[in-house]
Enzyme design. Structure first.
Site, short mmCIF file in Angstrom:
data_model
loop_
_atom_site.label_atom_id
_atom_site.label_comp_id
_atom_site.label_asym_id
_atom_site.label_seq_id
_atom_site.Cartn_x
_atom_site.Cartn_y
_atom_site.Cartn_z
N THR A 99 0.83 -1.20 0.00
CA THR A 99 0.00 0.00 0.00
C THR A 99 0.87 1.25 0.00
O THR A 99 0.62 2.21 -0.74
CB THR A 99 -0.91 0.01 1.23
OG1 THR A 99 -1.70 -1.18 1.25
CG2 THR A 99 -1.82 1.22 1.24
N TYR A 149 -12.97 -4.90 -2.59
CA TYR A 149 -14.11 -4.46 -3.41
C TYR A 149 -15.13 -5.58 -3.64
O TYR A 149 -16.25 -5.49 -3.16
CB TYR A 149 -13.68 -3.84 -4.74
CG TYR A 149 -14.86 -3.26 -5.50
CD1 TYR A 149 -15.50 -2.11 -5.04
CD2 TYR A 149 -15.36 -3.89 -6.63
CE1 TYR A 149 -16.60 -1.61 -5.70
CE2 TYR A 149 -16.46 -3.39 -7.29
CZ TYR A 149 -17.08 -2.25 -6.82
OH TYR A 149 -18.18 -1.77 -7.48
N TYR A 197 -2.45 -10.86 4.28
CA TYR A 197 -2.53 -9.43 4.61
C TYR A 197 -3.97 -9.09 4.95
O TYR A 197 -4.84 -9.09 4.08
CB TYR A 197 -2.01 -8.61 3.43
CG TYR A 197 -1.91 -7.11 3.66
CD1 TYR A 197 -2.06 -6.54 4.91
CD2 TYR A 197 -1.65 -6.27 2.58
CE1 TYR A 197 -1.95 -5.16 5.09
CE2 TYR A 197 -1.54 -4.90 2.75
CZ TYR A 197 -1.69 -4.35 4.01
OH TYR A 197 -1.60 -3.00 4.17
N ARG A 215 -8.81 -0.88 4.52
CA ARG A 215 -8.51 -0.64 3.11
C ARG A 215 -9.42 -1.44 2.18
O ARG A 215 -9.78 -0.98 1.11
CB ARG A 215 -7.05 -1.02 2.81
CG ARG A 215 -6.03 -0.06 3.35
CD ARG A 215 -5.81 1.10 2.39
NE ARG A 215 -4.73 1.97 2.85
CZ ARG A 215 -4.29 3.01 2.17
NH1 ARG A 215 -4.81 3.32 0.99
NH2 ARG A 215 -3.33 3.76 2.65
N LYS A 231 0.17 -10.47 8.08
CA LYS A 231 0.32 -9.06 8.44
C LYS A 231 -1.05 -8.64 8.96
O LYS A 231 -2.00 -8.53 8.22
CB LYS A 231 0.73 -8.21 7.23
CG LYS A 231 0.81 -6.72 7.56
CD LYS A 231 1.12 -5.87 6.34
CE LYS A 231 1.13 -4.39 6.72
NZ LYS A 231 1.38 -3.51 5.54
N ILE A 252 5.53 -4.91 9.85
CA ILE A 252 5.67 -4.43 8.48
C ILE A 252 5.30 -2.97 8.56
O ILE A 252 4.14 -2.62 8.77
CB ILE A 252 4.82 -5.23 7.50
CG1 ILE A 252 5.28 -6.69 7.50
CG2 ILE A 252 4.91 -4.63 6.10
CD1 ILE A 252 4.51 -7.61 6.56
#
Length: 292
Positions: free
Chosen positions: A44, A107, A133, A138, A161, A203
């Site tokens: 990102t 999405y 992740y 997000r 993560k 991270i």
């Protein structure tokens, strides 16, 4: 597995918006010299969502060649289309990535069965270890605890993560950690809490500007100096919050430019910081001595 601080590296741009590979090389050497434990590209923070596939590939090739096995390279290879994630994972494995970071399908999302199938399909397609992740802020979706329990058993899925910001969720999934499945904090203000749950590191966005301190925070904990680790977390906490006063990576790129790193600007829809937020970021950097 990597233990320590993995920098979620920014992508530097020229004034015309093209990737500045010379600057990328400087940043990579900066991180090696300051004991960053691993490099993540195409995350990102790297603005990969506004880069072309050709640019993504060039950044990965350049990074792997420049690092030359000195520290591990993690490559963001995720997609909300499973086939695309598979294709990218195979490509970056062939380039020499040490690990692949695979995000939850954003999405379009997925139900629990689809999530498990998505990650399993990607993990079955390569030999390079996969890091899950989870960043629902997000993506609009999250990995369920059950999905983590199932995926943690896959021989080619080596970690997660965890960037939900939900310490209760992190505590629940910590039950599945072992030598073959580790957890990294995806939130710089929660590194010590995640380490206390058995985490292996972070991270980190913060590591872009403070690689040595991010490394030291984790290393102190791993060596049993819990007081020192917490001291570093607390010292930089207000600055870390300032790094997220606008959407990442807008503030961290501004911070690097304030440090004189000259990493360039952003690609739309990302946009320079509001002046008040920029002043706040600069003030917090001065408080902790990052800039004079």
């Amino acid at each position: 597995m990597i233990k320590g601080s993995i920098v979620a590296l920014i992508t530097p741009f020229h004034e015309d918006g093209s990737v500045d590979f010379d600057k990328l090389g400087e940043l990579l050497e900066f991180h090696v010299a300051n004991h960053t434990d691993g490099i993540l590209v195409l995350g990102t923070t790297g603005e990969s969502s506004t880069m072309t596939h050709e640019e993504d590939d060039a950044v990965v090739r350049y990074t792997i060649d420049k690092i030359d096995h000195r520290i591990p390279v993690v490559v963001g290879a995720g997609s909300n289309d499973t086939k695309t994630a598979v294709d990218k994972s195979i490509k970056y494995e062939n380039m020499g990535a040490d690990y692949l970071l695979i995000i939850t399908p954003y999405y379009n999302k997925a139900n629990e069965g689809g999530m498990i199938a998505h990650f399993t399909t990607v993990a079955d397609s390569v030999h390079t270890p996969i890091i899950l992740y989870n960043v629902p802020g997000r993506t609009g979706c999250k990995l369920s605890e059950h999905a983590v329990a199932v995926l943690s058993q896959h021989p080619n899925i080596c970690g997660i993560k965890e960037a939900s910001g939900d310490i209760s969720y992190a505590t629940r999934i910590s039950r599945y950690l072992n030598d073959d499945f580790v957890m990294y904090s995806g939130n710089d203000d929660m590194v010590v809490p995640i380490l206390s749950l058995g985490g292996s590191g972070v991270i980190s966005v913060f590591a872009n500007t403070n690689p040595q301190e991010a490394h030291d925070m984790v290393q102190a904990w791993l060596e049993g100096d819990l007081k020192q680790s917490l001291s570093i977390q607390q010292k930089y906490l207000d600055y870390i919050h300032a790094l997220f006063c606008e959407v990442n990576p807008i503030p961290v790129k501004a911070a690097l430019n304030l440090m004189g790193k000259n990493v360039g600007g952003y690609r739309l829809p990302l946009y320079p910081m509001d002046p008040k937020n920029h002043d706040h970021l600069e003030a917090e950097m001065k408080k902790v001595g990052i800039i004079a």
